[in-house]
Design a protein around this motif. Structure first.
Motif, PDB file in Angstrom:
ATOM      1  N   SER A  47     -81.183   1.674 -28.210  1.00  0.00           N
ATOM      2  CA  SER A  47     -81.827   2.990 -28.116  1.00  0.00           C
ATOM      3  C   SER A  47     -83.062   2.822 -27.246  1.00  0.00           C
ATOM      4  N   GLU A  79     -79.114   1.559 -38.230  1.00  0.00           N
ATOM      5  CA  GLU A  79     -78.156   1.179 -37.187  1.00  0.00           C
ATOM      6  C   GLU A  79     -76.736   1.546 -37.598  1.00  0.00           C
ATOM      7  N   TYR A 113     -66.496   1.437 -37.798  1.00  0.00           N
ATOM      8  CA  TYR A 113     -67.959   1.373 -37.878  1.00  0.00           C
ATOM      9  C   TYR A 113     -68.450   1.423 -39.317  1.00  0.00           C
ATOM     10  N   PHE A 170     -69.749   7.422 -26.898  1.00  0.00           N
ATOM     11  CA  PHE A 170     -70.578   7.675 -28.089  1.00  0.00           C
ATOM     12  C   PHE A 170     -69.918   8.728 -28.982  1.00  0.00           C
ATOM     13  N   TYR A 187     -76.485   9.900 -33.047  1.00  0.00           N
ATOM     14  CA  TYR A 187     -76.027   8.656 -32.420  1.00  0.00           C
ATOM     15  C   TYR A 187     -75.928   8.811 -30.904  1.00  0.00           C
ATOM     16  N   MET A 209     -78.092   7.067 -27.913  1.00  0.00           N
ATOM     17  CA  MET A 209     -77.990   5.653 -27.537  1.00  0.00           C
ATOM     18  C   MET A 209     -77.638   5.477 -26.055  1.00  0.00           C
ATOM     19  N   SER A 243     -72.961   1.794 -25.471  1.00  0.00           N
ATOM     20  CA  SER A 243     -71.976   1.958 -26.540  1.00  0.00           C
ATOM     21  C   SER A 243     -71.582   0.593 -27.105  1.00  0.00           C
ATOM     22  N   SER A 244     -70.911   0.620 -28.238  1.00  0.00           N
ATOM     23  CA  SER A 244     -70.411  -0.627 -28.831  1.00  0.00           C
ATOM     24  C   SER A 244     -69.426  -1.317 -27.898  1.00  0.00           C
ATOM     25  N   GLN A 269     -71.402  -3.086 -25.328  1.00  0.00           N
ATOM     26  CA  GLN A 269     -72.036  -4.270 -25.938  1.00  0.00           C
ATOM     27  C   GLN A 269     -71.007  -5.389 -26.112  1.00  0.00           C
ATOM     28  N   SER A 283     -75.742  -1.850 -33.589  1.00  0.00           N
ATOM     29  CA  SER A 283     -76.034  -1.018 -32.414  1.00  0.00           C
ATOM     30  C   SER A 283     -77.451  -1.228 -31.900  1.00  0.00           C
ATOM     31  N   ILE A 290     -81.502   3.135 -34.180  1.00  0.00           N
ATOM     32  CA  ILE A 290     -81.196   4.416 -33.548  1.00  0.00           C
ATOM     33  C   ILE A 290     -82.399   5.337 -33.745  1.00  0.00           C
TER      34      ILE A 290
END
Lengths: 405, 405
Positions: A127, A196, A223, A289, A308, A311, A314-315, A318, A337, A340
């Motif tokens: 974030s 998170e 998640y 997202f 969310y 952010m 994104s996952s 990452q 994450s 946030i």
């Protein structure tokens, strides 16, 4: 966001309530046990849990016996086609007109366990508001946002052994901090939360091979909510140059229910605007997202709340970055994450930001708080809403015990 | 150092050679397999391996069947009394006049595997010479040694999934680095080694509870050689503020043989002189290091060489610090010592230090090297000597493959 109109309903009546986190559109996975019995896998529906192990014994589902295990790792490792098959099958069984002899237990009577064996835990920092806010407090405004921040997802390896399920009490840590006259050994004086989302990796990657953002997205099972409890005074003294260590190892609380990527799919949306183009290996071909409210409470009082979609990474981005060096990923890896936080203080996911580093106390049930005190309970929540239903995570909370001095 | 005089001899004749790493005084543990057979546990003696699984089947040893498993974790978890019992028993069986019908296999015919399932991997930073040398290169001489360095063992969580056994080829990583005109995506241009010792945690600790340095020492099963391959250009761009991440995830090579704490005990000695007193939780009641030569080679040529006694924090101090926050430790956790460097360039455990950050090339078999090139092989070695025998680790090597661009 899903189309308006009458959503699919379940014969489990509590699942049809407007504010229910667990409608038939959600079907999150967890691990539960009943008094005197072994933990096994389940899916939440309304106020009930579908006993997946018994479903399998009765021949209603086929997951190779993995639902009888005390963690979801082996089921998850069966892969995306199996995830889709079981979701479709459960949707049919739980829909109005489905199979009302399905083995259900009341969630209120069950103990919920850590849903996965956490293979490894990585925590990111995605974030921009949070990175900037905390950067100002740790390093001043001119060095707040690290130079590479808008070019790559910054992350560090956390400690998997200290990940616990919601409800586990967390001991205030002892630690070494910088004192007036030198280092001091003390109970943490600046204990904080971090709001998170945690992504659960659902497939292995091979050492020496990279995965693209698109491939990474296919590897994510679902998640959880994630509270990365943080000892800010210990962190400030220890974290240069190798990063946070004991300040983050006192405990990390996750929700018992894993909300699948499939359940969140209708809420897919863009994240924060890009400051600069990303290198090709981090570019994504579609938004990564979810339009999802996320917030936290303290001792039952609403505190920070944001979406969310603030952010920056994104996952999937990452996870792709995590493999750039050839690092192998494994089923059960947990990717936080990062905290946030939206732009305003009322949108922040940590007390450090909300109180300006402990300068401006906030009121919690009539008491001042700069950081977390002994006995305080912090809860996280998140839900995506639309199309006449809500996909929620259920509670994720933890209470702080006094330090063992 | 052990007393001079005639040391105990084995009926395995190669074990009695003066320069043999694996005399009867060593008895390191590993995991091996023979062609077409499953991996199982063994102990090295001379040029042979004692097949512990078969010993157990024949009733010569009792470890609850754990020696038939493909990792040592379950044996290690049996605890220190069992470690001592098996060591005593093996010493008797292998001594001259012992049991020469013991099931042995030739090490040359065996494949050696990762000896443990690495639960989690933590890497420390405990050589003051290394911390200072690298600090100068990354941050300049005035900020070289972090303020807390002489007060606590600085460490970070590494990536367990990328720990591999000696002989595994390592792929040069791709990654993001700082370029003239902005970030670049490139094959690593500054690939390095780090000469380390890794401690294997042999007992669990409980979340929320700390262990003392004395207790920590009792929890350590043994040691391996450890090469923490490092991508210096990726590291320089990514590591602030949360520490090294992908620059350290390309691979970490450990030796196949775990030298036990018991075997090293006769070589116990003091480490580097303290700059200031430590806080009580880090103080140790007896010396925590070993008088042990440690060094590395490149393409067969001797390179840096020093002694483990240059270190500032012992593995026991690192492990105690690791629990200060209440972080639970588990059997199979691997703690890297940090790069072991003496004061002079010829005593350094990384090319970054030896070449002054790549400025001064070194000659390797007639070629210039600043960092590692494709096809280069790096080997580590260590041994403690005295009393007429040597306790060594055997080889720990890895060769670099070209990047997958």
């Amino acid at each position: 966001m899903p189309a308006a109109g009458q959503p699919l309903r379940s014969w489990v009546s509590a699942a049809n309530g407007k504010d229910c986190d667990f409608p038939i559109q959600n079907l999150p996975y967890g691990v539960f046990s009943m008094a005197g019995e072994s933990p096994r896998c389940g899916v939440a529906i309304g106020d009930m849990i579908v006993d997946l192990a018994t479903c399998e014994t009765r021949g209603l589902l086929d997951a190779g016996g993995t639902f009888a295990r005390p963690q979801l790792n082996d089921f998850i490792a069966l892969g995306r086609d199996k995830w889709d098959e079981i979701r479709d099958r459960l949707t049919g069984l739980l829909a109005e007109g489905g199979d009302d002899s399905l083995p259900l237990v009341a969630m209120a009577d069950a103990t919920l366990h850590l849903p996965i064996r956490v293979t490894e835990f990585t925590d990111f920092y995605a974030s921009k508001n949070h990175a900037f806010n905390v950067g100002v407090l740790f390093r001043g405004p001119e060095n707040a946002l690290p130079a590479q921040w808008t070019h790559m997802p910054i992350g560090y390896n956390g400690r998997a052994s200290s990940v616990v399920v919601s409800g586990t009490e967390i001991r205030r840590p002892m630690g070494q901090v910088k004192g007036e006259a030198g280092p001091e050994w003390t109970a943490c004086r600046r204990l904080d939360l971090e709001l998170e989302l945690g992504a659960i990796v659902g497939a292995d990657s091979r050492m020496g091979e990279r995965v693209s953002v698109e491939e990474a997205e296919q590897m994510i099972f679902g998640y959880v909510l994630l509270n990365d409890w943080s000892a800010r005074d210990i962190q400030a003294w220890e974290y240069q140059p190798l990063g946070p260590f004991q300040s983050k190892a006192l405990g990390t609380t996750i929700s018992p229910w894993i909300v699948t990527q499939a359940a969140l799919e209708p809420f897919r949306c863009k994240g924060a605007a890009r400051v600069n183009p990303l290198l090709p290996y981090l570019q994504e071909s579609r938004p990564g997202f979810y339009d999802m409210t996320i917030g936290w409470t303290m001792n039952g009082q609403a505190m920070g709340r944001t979406n969310y979609n603030v952010m920056y990474y994104s996952s999937a981005q990452q996870l792709a970055h995590h493999t750039e060096s050839g690092c192998p990923m494994r089923v059960g890896d947990l990717l936080g994450s990062g905290t946030i936080s939206g732009p305003g203080p009322e949108q922040t996911g940590a007390l450090l930001e909300m109180t300006q580093g402990g300068r401006d106390a906030v009121r919690v049930n009539g008491e001042d708080r700069t950081f977390i005190e002994d006995g305080d309970e912090v809860g996280l929540y998140a839900f995506a809403e639309g199309g006449g239903y809500r996909v929620g995570f259920g509670p994720c909370h933890g209470r702080i015990l006094p330090a063992n001095e």
